[in-house]
Design a protein around this motif. Structure first.
Motif, PDB file in Angstrom:
ATOM      1  N   SER A 174      -9.472  31.269  -2.090  1.00  0.00           N
ATOM      2  CA  SER A 174      -9.335  30.153  -1.168  1.00  0.00           C
ATOM      3  C   SER A 174      -7.945  29.998  -0.523  1.00  0.00           C
ATOM      4  O   SER A 174      -7.137  30.319  -1.119  1.00  0.00           O
ATOM      5  N   LEU A 175      -8.102  29.541   0.654  1.00  0.00           N
ATOM      6  CA  LEU A 175      -6.739  29.021   1.326  1.00  0.00           C
ATOM      7  C   LEU A 175      -6.969  27.526   1.882  1.00  0.00           C
ATOM      8  O   LEU A 175      -7.900  27.337   2.727  1.00  0.00           O
ATOM      9  N   SER A 176      -5.999  26.706   1.501  1.00  0.00           N
ATOM     10  CA  SER A 176      -6.204  25.338   1.964  1.00  0.00           C
ATOM     11  C   SER A 176      -4.992  24.652   2.366  1.00  0.00           C
ATOM     12  O   SER A 176      -3.866  25.152   1.735  1.00  0.00           O
ATOM     13  N   LEU A 177      -4.998  23.364   2.925  1.00  0.00           N
ATOM     14  CA  LEU A 177      -3.906  22.788   2.802  1.00  0.00           C
ATOM     15  C   LEU A 177      -3.551  22.261   1.326  1.00  0.00           C
ATOM     16  O   LEU A 177      -4.837  21.692   0.755  1.00  0.00           O
ATOM     17  N   CYS A 178      -2.372  22.017   0.768  1.00  0.00           N
ATOM     18  CA  CYS A 178      -2.138  21.569  -0.363  1.00  0.00           C
ATOM     19  C   CYS A 178      -2.440  20.051  -0.465  1.00  0.00           C
ATOM     20  O   CYS A 178      -1.983  19.354   0.550  1.00  0.00           O
ATOM     21  N   GLU A 179      -2.738  19.272  -1.466  1.00  0.00           N
ATOM     22  CA  GLU A 179      -2.864  17.937  -1.560  1.00  0.00           C
ATOM     23  C   GLU A 179      -1.486  17.520  -1.822  1.00  0.00           C
ATOM     24  O   GLU A 179      -0.640  18.262  -2.424  1.00  0.00           O
ATOM     25  N   LYS A 180      -1.392  16.203  -1.618  1.00  0.00           N
ATOM     26  CA  LYS A 180      -0.196  15.188  -2.093  1.00  0.00           C
ATOM     27  C   LYS A 180       1.131  15.931  -1.426  1.00  0.00           C
ATOM     28  O   LYS A 180       1.691  16.685  -2.348  1.00  0.00           O
ATOM     29  N   CYS A 198       2.209  22.248   3.560  1.00  0.00           N
ATOM     30  CA  CYS A 198       2.013  23.147   2.335  1.00  0.00           C
ATOM     31  C   CYS A 198       0.801  23.850   2.150  1.00  0.00           C
ATOM     32  O   CYS A 198      -0.488  23.247   2.447  1.00  0.00           O
ATOM     33  N   PHE A 199       0.681  25.226   2.204  1.00  0.00           N
ATOM     34  CA  PHE A 199      -0.673  25.896   2.109  1.00  0.00           C
ATOM     35  C   PHE A 199      -0.806  26.438   0.579  1.00  0.00           C
ATOM     36  O   PHE A 199       0.266  26.902  -0.014  1.00  0.00           O
ATOM     37  N   CYS A 200      -1.999  26.099   0.089  1.00  0.00           N
ATOM     38  CA  CYS A 200      -2.256  26.780  -1.160  1.00  0.00           C
ATOM     39  C   CYS A 200      -3.258  27.769  -1.039  1.00  0.00           C
ATOM     40  O   CYS A 200      -4.330  27.739  -0.578  1.00  0.00           O
ATOM     41  N   MET A 201      -2.923  28.901  -1.781  1.00  0.00           N
ATOM     42  CA  MET A 201      -3.561  30.161  -2.153  1.00  0.00           C
ATOM     43  C   MET A 201      -4.233  30.303  -3.414  1.00  0.00           C
ATOM     44  O   MET A 201      -3.197  30.313  -4.229  1.00  0.00           O
ATOM     45  N   THR A 202      -5.599  30.672  -3.639  1.00  0.00           N
ATOM     46  CA  THR A 202      -6.025  31.210  -4.926  1.00  0.00           C
ATOM     47  C   THR A 202      -6.464  32.553  -4.907  1.00  0.00           C
ATOM     48  O   THR A 202      -7.359  32.730  -3.920  1.00  0.00           O
ATOM     49  N   LEU A 203      -6.532  33.499  -5.863  1.00  0.00           N
ATOM     50  CA  LEU A 203      -7.189  34.464  -5.935  1.00  0.00           C
ATOM     51  C   LEU A 203      -7.422  34.792  -7.497  1.00  0.00           C
ATOM     52  O   LEU A 203      -6.985  34.049  -8.197  1.00  0.00           O
ATOM     53  N   ALA A 204      -8.354  35.956  -7.611  1.00  0.00           N
ATOM     54  CA  ALA A 204      -8.752  35.849  -8.970  1.00  0.00           C
ATOM     55  C   ALA A 204      -7.447  36.690  -9.846  1.00  0.00           C
ATOM     56  O   ALA A 204      -6.713  37.470  -9.281  1.00  0.00           O
ATOM     57  N   ARG A 205      -7.186  36.068 -11.038  1.00  0.00           N
ATOM     58  CA  ARG A 205      -6.321  36.785 -11.870  1.00  0.00           C
ATOM     59  C   ARG A 205      -6.437  38.066 -12.291  1.00  0.00           C
ATOM     60  O   ARG A 205      -7.446  38.237 -12.611  1.00  0.00           O
TER      61      ARG A 205
END
Ligand SMILES: Nc1ncnc2c1ncn2[C@@H]1O[C@H](COP(=O)(O)OP(=O)(O)O)[C@@H](O)[C@H]1O
Ligand SMILES: [Mg+2]
Length: 442
Positions: A419-425, A431-438
């Motif tokens: 996922s790629l989204s704007l980070c919260e708080k 701030c952009f947050c990216m998630t990938l499989a570990r």
């Protein structure tokens, strides 16, 4: 009314009063009945008139063909659209047979279908060619039976739309869809070219240093080579030992030997740096469409940040926080493009600002590999936070942004199952947050 003949006449033959009353009452009643009947008739007549007007307006306004036919195919009524398709007036059409407007096998097909519908009392749909003044037009007719009170088939109603019109509309739709797709492809290409341009600016800058380094060192090597040549020439021509010692000091050959090694080392370092850069680029293109592999997210982020930093004109601080290495699963080439997009967006947002900074933090969280990229720019106003990932959304001037960077990046992460989204708080900046499989055991 019941009459009693015995009472009609009195004893003297005169009409009985009571009988008179009866007769008068009967007349009254009949009259009242008549009036009531008349009123009902008028009401019914009004209803019928309204119904006819209603039907008339349907017949003249429906764009589909609507044709009412009798059992044998005589046209009872037809919509204006059907008449105009035939180039006829509605009044001229009544009394015509529907068969007159269809040729040969088409006519048989239609009549057979109508007969079947009436006999089976079931609807059917057929496609036939209607003969019009301009040629033959395919029409799809839905045929429904008309039944009388005893549910006996007395005719049929046909509704249909010329398919030529539909097909034309469809092909126009198809054409504009195609055009839209082409424009979209063109825009995606523009965005790719723009990021390629930025990449090349970085590459050019990056290559420039080691290459000038190699160049400067080879230049020194040349100079040292000349001095040794002079010395060896003298050796060859049998110069005396004293003369050679003097020459050796004169040409500073001892220092030249040490410097020679440095120059060779320097040239090799520069060449290695060039090799590394080329290797980076090769990987970027090779892994662009390749398989999902394990890779270090931190290293990919470093390379991406490096390219953009080198290509940008303004001084920029990029800080790395968190783990030294975060192994993720994906296509590093694609992820590098995403990161370059993010860094570039931050650079754009902070243009002209004092002390622009980007902080990149990578970590393992909730069983995934995560990366957070923040800047100290103006941030993203809440009212556009929902739209920045939409294709073509940009706040940049024409020619400055395509509005596709984030939408493509979002899609890339989606394809990765991440996922790629704007980070919260977030307090300041974006701030952009990216998630990938570990990708490690963890
Ligand atoms: N780091 C950021 N700070 C402020 N605004 C941003 C940042 N990143 C993206 N945006 C906003 O999101 C919009 C869309 O970005 P993007 O999809 O990359 O298209 P483009 O860069 O071509 O405008 C930008 O025009 C900008 O308004
Ligand atoms: Mg962008």
């Amino acid at each position: 009314m019941q009459h009693k003949p015995a009472h009609i006449l009195g004893e003297g033959g005169e009409l009985n009063d009571a009988v008179w009353m009866d007769v008068l009452q009967a007349v009254d009643k009949t009259y009242a009945d008549l009036i009531e009947y008349q009123e009902k008739l008028e009401a019914r007549n009004n209803e019928l008139q309204a119904l006819r007007r209603f039907l008339g307006s349907i017949m003249s306004s429906v764009s589909d063909h609507l044709i009412v036919v009798e059992r044998e195919g005589e046209i009872g009524n037809a919509s204006a659209s059907f008449c105009s398709a035939l180039g006829m007036e509605r009044d001229d059409l009544s009394g015509h047979m529907i068969t007159e407007f269809f040729d040969g096998p088409e006519r048989e097909k239609l009549m057979q279908a109508i007969a079947d519908v009436i006999q089976r009392r079931e609807e059917a749909t057929i496609e036939v060619l209607l003969t019009t003044p301009t040629g033959k037009d395919p029409v799809e007719y839905k045929i429904a039976p008309r039944l009388d009170r005893r549910r006996k088939g007395i005719g049929a109603v046909l509704t249909g739309r010329p398919l030529g019109e539909l097909r034309r509309a469809y092909s126009e739709l198809e054409e504009s869809h195609q055009q839209l797709k082409e424009t979209q492809t063109q825009l995606v290409r523009n965005e790719k070219l723009a990021s390629l341009g930025r990449l090349l600016a970085g590459v050019a800058h990056e290559l420039n240093n080691p290459i000038s380094f190699v160049y400067a060192n080879t230049h020194s090597l040349e100079k040292y080579a000349e001095r040794f040549e002079t010395y060896f020439d003298r050796v060859q021509s049998g110069a005396s030992r004293e003369e050679l010692i003097a020459l050796r000091a004169d040409l500073k050959l001892d220092r030249a030997v040490t410097n020679l090694r440095d120059a060779v080392g320097g040239a090799r370092d520069g060449a290695e740096r060039v090799r590394d850069i080329v290797e980076d680029l090769r990987r970027l293109s090779a892994e662009g469409s390749g398989e999902m592999i394990r890779f270090d997210l931190v290293e990919t982020a470093r390379v991406a940040a490096n390219w953009i930093q080198r290509g940008s004109k303004t001084a920029l601080t990029i800080r790395f926080e968190g783990k030294e290495q975060v192994i993720a699963i994906g296509r590093p080439g694609h992820i590098q493009q995403v990161l370059m997009n993010l860094v570039q967006n931050s650079v754009d947002a902070m243009a002209g600002q004092d002390d622009p900074q980007i902080t990149i933090r990578a970590d393992y969280e909730d069983g995934t590999a995560q990366l957070r990229l923040c800047d100290n720019g103006p941030g993203i106003p809440a009212e556009i936070a929902q739209t920045i990932f939409d294709p073509f959304f940009t706040t940049k001037d024409v020619g400055q942004g395509t509005g596709l960077g984030l939408s493509i990046s979002h899609k890339i992460l989606e394809e990765h199952g991440g996922s790629l989204s704007l980070c919260e708080k977030v307090k300041d900046g974006a701030c952009f947050c990216m998630t990938l499989a570990r990708g490690d055991e963890g």
